[in-house]
Design a protein around this motif. Sequence first.
Motif, PDB file in Angstrom:
ATOM      1  N   SER A  64       0.608  -1.218   0.060  1.00 25.51           N
ATOM      2  CA  SER A  64      -0.138   0.215  -0.015  1.00 25.51           C
ATOM      3  C   SER A  64       0.836   1.195  -0.042  1.00 25.51           C
ATOM      4  CB  SER A  64      -0.878   0.059   1.241  1.00 25.51           C
ATOM      5  OG  SER A  64      -1.965  -1.217   1.172  1.00 25.51           O
ATOM      6  N   TRP A  65       1.775   1.481   0.787  1.00 20.34           N
ATOM      7  CA  TRP A  65       2.811   2.535   0.768  1.00 20.34           C
ATOM      8  C   TRP A  65       3.432   2.854  -0.505  1.00 20.34           C
ATOM      9  CZ3 TRP A  65       0.690   4.231   4.737  1.00 20.34           C
ATOM     10  CH2 TRP A  65       0.626   3.584   5.920  1.00 20.34           C
ATOM     11  N   LYS A  66       3.857   1.897  -1.492  1.00 14.37           N
ATOM     12  CA  LYS A  66       4.190   2.074  -2.874  1.00 14.37           C
ATOM     13  C   LYS A  66       2.951   2.771  -3.548  1.00 14.37           C
ATOM     14  CE  LYS A  66       7.770  -1.383  -2.805  1.00 14.37           C
ATOM     15  NZ  LYS A  66       8.420  -2.545  -3.578  1.00 14.37           N
ATOM     16  N   ILE A  67       1.951   2.412  -3.511  1.00 16.04           N
ATOM     17  CA  ILE A  67       0.783   2.599  -4.219  1.00 16.04           C
ATOM     18  C   ILE A  67       0.562   4.155  -3.803  1.00 16.04           C
ATOM     19  CG2 ILE A  67      -1.717   2.408  -4.557  1.00 16.04           C
ATOM     20  CD1 ILE A  67      -1.150  -0.401  -4.223  1.00 16.04           C
ATOM     21  N   VAL A  68       0.468   4.521  -2.408  1.00 12.64           N
ATOM     22  CA  VAL A  68       0.193   5.853  -2.103  1.00 12.64           C
ATOM     23  C   VAL A  68       1.043   6.916  -2.200  1.00 12.64           C
ATOM     24  CG1 VAL A  68       0.075   7.404   0.180  1.00 12.64           C
ATOM     25  CG2 VAL A  68      -0.987   4.969   0.080  1.00 12.64           C
ATOM     26  N   ALA A  69       2.675   6.445  -2.337  1.00 12.91           N
ATOM     27  CA  ALA A  69       3.447   7.180  -2.824  1.00 12.91           C
ATOM     28  C   ALA A  69       3.569   7.489  -4.116  1.00 12.91           C
ATOM     29  CB  ALA A  69       4.926   6.558  -2.573  1.00 12.91           C
ATOM     30  N   SER A  70       3.037   6.776  -5.045  1.00 13.50           N
ATOM     31  CA  SER A  70       3.090   6.780  -6.463  1.00 13.50           C
ATOM     32  C   SER A  70       1.691   7.692  -6.671  1.00 13.50           C
ATOM     33  CB  SER A  70       2.556   5.428  -7.244  1.00 13.50           C
ATOM     34  OG  SER A  70       2.260   5.939  -8.661  1.00 13.50           O
ATOM     35  N   LEU A  71       0.600   7.754  -5.855  1.00 10.88           N
ATOM     36  CA  LEU A  71      -0.562   8.634  -6.166  1.00 10.88           C
ATOM     37  C   LEU A  71      -0.256  10.083  -5.546  1.00 10.88           C
ATOM     38  CD1 LEU A  71      -3.563   6.299  -4.833  1.00 10.88           C
ATOM     39  CD2 LEU A  71      -3.009   6.759  -7.142  1.00 10.88           C
ATOM     40  N   VAL A  72       0.722   9.908  -4.616  1.00 13.63           N
ATOM     41  CA  VAL A  72       1.032  11.481  -3.913  1.00 13.63           C
ATOM     42  C   VAL A  72       1.854  12.194  -5.032  1.00 13.63           C
ATOM     43  CG1 VAL A  72       2.326  12.616  -2.473  1.00 13.63           C
ATOM     44  CG2 VAL A  72       0.901  10.705  -1.810  1.00 13.63           C
ATOM     45  N   GLU A  73       2.671  11.382  -5.902  1.00 16.51           N
ATOM     46  CA  GLU A  73       3.426  12.057  -6.896  1.00 16.51           C
ATOM     47  C   GLU A  73       2.549  12.240  -8.175  1.00 16.51           C
ATOM     48  OE1 GLU A  73       7.629  11.224  -9.416  1.00 16.51           O
ATOM     49  OE2 GLU A  73       6.934   9.836  -7.934  1.00 16.51           O
ATOM     50  N   GLN A  74       1.894  11.388  -8.603  1.00 16.16           N
ATOM     51  CA  GLN A  74       1.094  11.633  -9.766  1.00 16.16           C
ATOM     52  C   GLN A  74       0.115  12.595  -9.647  1.00 16.16           C
ATOM     53  OE1 GLN A  74      -0.784   8.058 -11.104  1.00 16.16           O
ATOM     54  NE2 GLN A  74      -2.399   9.231 -12.095  1.00 16.16           N
ATOM     55  N   TYR A  75      -0.653  12.912  -8.533  1.00 18.33           N
ATOM     56  CA  TYR A  75      -1.605  13.785  -8.511  1.00 18.33           C
ATOM     57  C   TYR A  75      -1.307  14.887  -7.829  1.00 18.33           C
ATOM     58  CZ  TYR A  75      -5.167  10.516 -10.066  1.00 18.33           C
ATOM     59  OH  TYR A  75      -5.903   9.548 -10.929  1.00 18.33           O
ATOM     60  N   LYS A  76      -0.027  14.995  -7.371  1.00 16.17           N
ATOM     61  CA  LYS A  76       0.583  16.326  -6.835  1.00 16.17           C
ATOM     62  C   LYS A  76      -0.301  16.732  -5.520  1.00 16.17           C
ATOM     63  CE  LYS A  76       3.387  16.816  -9.966  1.00 16.17           C
ATOM     64  NZ  LYS A  76       4.777  16.095  -9.695  1.00 16.17           N
ATOM     65  N   VAL A  77      -0.541  15.407  -4.800  1.00 13.33           N
ATOM     66  CA  VAL A  77      -1.425  15.712  -3.435  1.00 13.33           C
ATOM     67  C   VAL A  77      -0.970  16.682  -2.333  1.00 13.33           C
ATOM     68  CG1 VAL A  77      -2.055  14.269  -1.547  1.00 13.33           C
ATOM     69  CG2 VAL A  77      -2.385  13.476  -3.621  1.00 13.33           C
ATOM     70  N   ASN A  78      -2.005  17.237  -1.788  1.00 15.39           N
ATOM     71  CA  ASN A  78      -1.510  18.194  -0.730  1.00 15.39           C
ATOM     72  C   ASN A  78      -1.561  17.704   0.705  1.00 15.39           C
ATOM     73  OD1 ASN A  78      -3.138  19.927  -2.933  1.00 15.39           O
ATOM     74  ND2 ASN A  78      -1.165  21.134  -2.206  1.00 15.39           N
ATOM     75  N   VAL A  79      -2.106  16.742   0.946  1.00 19.44           N
ATOM     76  CA  VAL A  79      -2.455  15.918   2.153  1.00 19.44           C
ATOM     77  C   VAL A  79      -3.008  14.546   1.919  1.00 19.44           C
ATOM     78  CG1 VAL A  79      -4.531  17.037   2.562  1.00 19.44           C
ATOM     79  CG2 VAL A  79      -3.343  16.500   4.511  1.00 19.44           C
ATOM     80  N   ILE A  80      -2.716  13.775   2.934  1.00 21.82           N
ATOM     81  CA  ILE A  80      -3.245  12.473   3.014  1.00 21.82           C
ATOM     82  C   ILE A  80      -4.107  12.181   4.259  1.00 21.82           C
ATOM     83  CG2 ILE A  80      -2.683  10.007   3.015  1.00 21.82           C
ATOM     84  CD1 ILE A  80      -0.074  10.596   1.992  1.00 21.82           C
ATOM     85  N   VAL A  81      -5.273  11.780   3.971  1.00 18.68           N
ATOM     86  CA  VAL A  81      -6.403  11.509   5.098  1.00 18.68           C
ATOM     87  C   VAL A  81      -6.445   9.774   5.399  1.00 18.68           C
ATOM     88  CG1 VAL A  81      -8.730  11.565   6.018  1.00 18.68           C
ATOM     89  CG2 VAL A  81      -7.389  13.622   5.086  1.00 18.68           C
ATOM     90  N   ASP A  82      -6.033   9.407   6.359  1.00 19.10           N
ATOM     91  CA  ASP A  82      -6.008   7.760   6.660  1.00 19.10           C
ATOM     92  C   ASP A  82      -7.242   7.724   7.838  1.00 19.10           C
ATOM     93  OD1 ASP A  82      -5.827   5.285   7.319  1.00 19.10           O
ATOM     94  OD2 ASP A  82      -3.540   5.180   7.635  1.00 19.10           O
ATOM     95  N   SER A  83      -8.614   7.105   7.394  1.00 22.37           N
ATOM     96  CA  SER A  83      -9.439   6.775   8.298  1.00 22.37           C
ATOM     97  C   SER A  83      -9.422   5.810   8.945  1.00 22.37           C
ATOM     98  CB  SER A  83     -10.696   7.115   7.480  1.00 22.37           C
ATOM     99  OG  SER A  83     -10.953   6.267   6.405  1.00 22.37           O
ATOM    100  N   GLY A  84      -8.183   5.279   9.348  1.00 26.22           N
ATOM    101  CA  GLY A  84      -7.823   4.073  10.305  1.00 26.22           C
ATOM    102  C   GLY A  84      -7.940   2.647   9.820  1.00 26.22           C
ATOM    103  N   ASP A  85      -7.719   1.584  11.077  1.00 24.05           N
ATOM    104  CA  ASP A  85      -7.455   0.475  10.439  1.00 24.05           C
ATOM    105  C   ASP A  85      -6.118   0.285   9.682  1.00 24.05           C
ATOM    106  OD1 ASP A  85      -9.280  -0.746  12.146  1.00 24.05           O
ATOM    107  OD2 ASP A  85     -10.428  -1.580  10.689  1.00 24.05           O
ATOM    108  N   THR A  86      -5.194   1.020   9.856  1.00 19.24           N
ATOM    109  CA  THR A  86      -3.759   0.926   9.297  1.00 19.24           C
ATOM    110  C   THR A  86      -3.210  -0.513   9.718  1.00 19.24           C
ATOM    111  OG1 THR A  86      -3.856   3.349   9.486  1.00 19.24           O
ATOM    112  CG2 THR A  86      -1.991   2.193   8.725  1.00 19.24           C
ATOM    113  N   MET A  87      -3.438  -0.806  11.080  1.00 26.31           N
ATOM    114  CA  MET A  87      -2.729  -1.924  11.469  1.00 26.31           C
ATOM    115  C   MET A  87      -3.741  -3.148  11.425  1.00 26.31           C
ATOM    116  SD  MET A  87       0.142  -0.629  12.203  1.00 26.31           S
ATOM    117  CE  MET A  87       1.117  -1.111  13.648  1.00 26.31           C
TER     118      MET A  87
END
Length: 514
Positions: free
Chosen positions: A260-283
């Motif tokens: 998931s972290w590689k996917i998130v990093a790719s989306l952050v770069e591709q879409y020029k994301v300003n902020v990430i919101v994680d609504s839980g159950d990361t673990m």
Amino acid sequence: MARARAHVRARLPVLELASEQHRPPAWSRALGLMAVVLVGAWLGLLIVGNVRAQVGPMDTTMTLRPSLTGGTKINVSPLGALSLDTHTAPVRLDVNVDQLDPVRSQALVDHPERISGLQDEVTHDVEHGTLTLAVRSCVAVVSGATALGLAVYRRPRRALAAGGLALALLATSGATAYATWNPKSVLEPRFSGLLSSAPALVGNARSIVTEFDVYQKELARLVTNVTKLYDVTSTLPAYTPDPTTLRVLHISDVHLNPASWKIVASLVEQYKVNVIVDSGDTMDHGSAAENGFLDPIADLGVPYVWVRGNHDSLITQRYLSRMKNVHVLDDGRAETIAGLRFAGIGDPQFTPDRSTVPGGDAAEERAGDRLATALREQRAAGTPVDVAIVHEPTAARMTDGEVPIVLAGHLHHELTEILPHGTRLRVEGSTGGSGLRAVEGKYPDPIEASILYFDRGTRRLQAWDEIRLGGLGETTAEVSRHLPEDNQPGATPSPSGSPSPSGGTAGTPSPSGS
């Protein structure tokens, strides 16, 4: 001799009766004729029912295909496809972009001023191609049904009846498509293949409102951008967001999936994301041994807003709260991050084994009430919250009327719903593909995330892209764009800072989730 003729006449009624008894019933004959018509029409379309047409600088093939849902599919080989809900009818329009004419493309590159006249050229090309396709399709279905009818029945009258019925069915389908035609379907396209990484093909969140109010304009822009895509061949153009737009990446329910972290990093770069919101159950179990899984968050390069889920412990929360650039929200605490004001509350329940439910929905509702109270206090203090965050949708519903949008997770499938008092509930699917539970069902769960576009000035939601990737062992990808009704052409935006009922993709939450 007379006795012989009398004997023959006596037997004739018996022969006629026997013939009537062996004749198939009317419903069976009608069903057989319909089968012949459908198969013959389909074969006719398949063999001769397509048209080669030049659309601007592109060579295309237009085809009608039988379909249960209708719509238009634009295949841009080898980049992928765009699907548009242009109409509802038993026929679908397929447009295959075969190749880009190098001479005409180079002319556009050398003389960019010609692009201004491309809209009229494309409109004329499409109208001419569609008219030719309609005529050819009529000939194809009539010929196919007639030929198959002649082969099956060996009677010209029945064959002609099959051809006439096929023509009537095509005409009815055309009338249905015309009656249900939706030129604004380009506002919510669905991307697949490599095009899922290039939503710039139809513009950013602001331009879809200002530039796509007319279907013909979309055709011209599509041709122009496909030209650019082919021009760069091996590299897709970067997504170019509107400079006044804030991009929020919403993820949820990662469940210890390291991919998931590689996917998130790719989306952050591709879409020029300003902020990430994680609504839980990361673990998955919230143990201290799992904390190292969270370390890649520090390298994502943008603020990370997090609320606790029912699989996240206070140990997890304390570990994240000490991490640079992570903003842990709990008990209704509010922070302004990247130009938006967020407030959130952690899940009141910790049920990592999914075997006990200490407080059930009542505990979630009490948590939602606490968050709603905090939202009212923020508004009274002159610092209204733009986005509320919880984990469980039950808690999210308690904030209805207190905030424009509330984000949640837990269900492992996405949905969007406008609550009775105008708050938009946006539930994200599992960005971890349900983690270790990915293969519990018949098919692996998909990986889901979304990009939310907010106006920097009004801080209101402009649009959102739903991103869906194939689960474990799959390689599919799809991006679909959605607009609130108050952001579509001709709509009057509702006042900022307060919820307002506006359209969206309604859904009903499932009791499942973890």
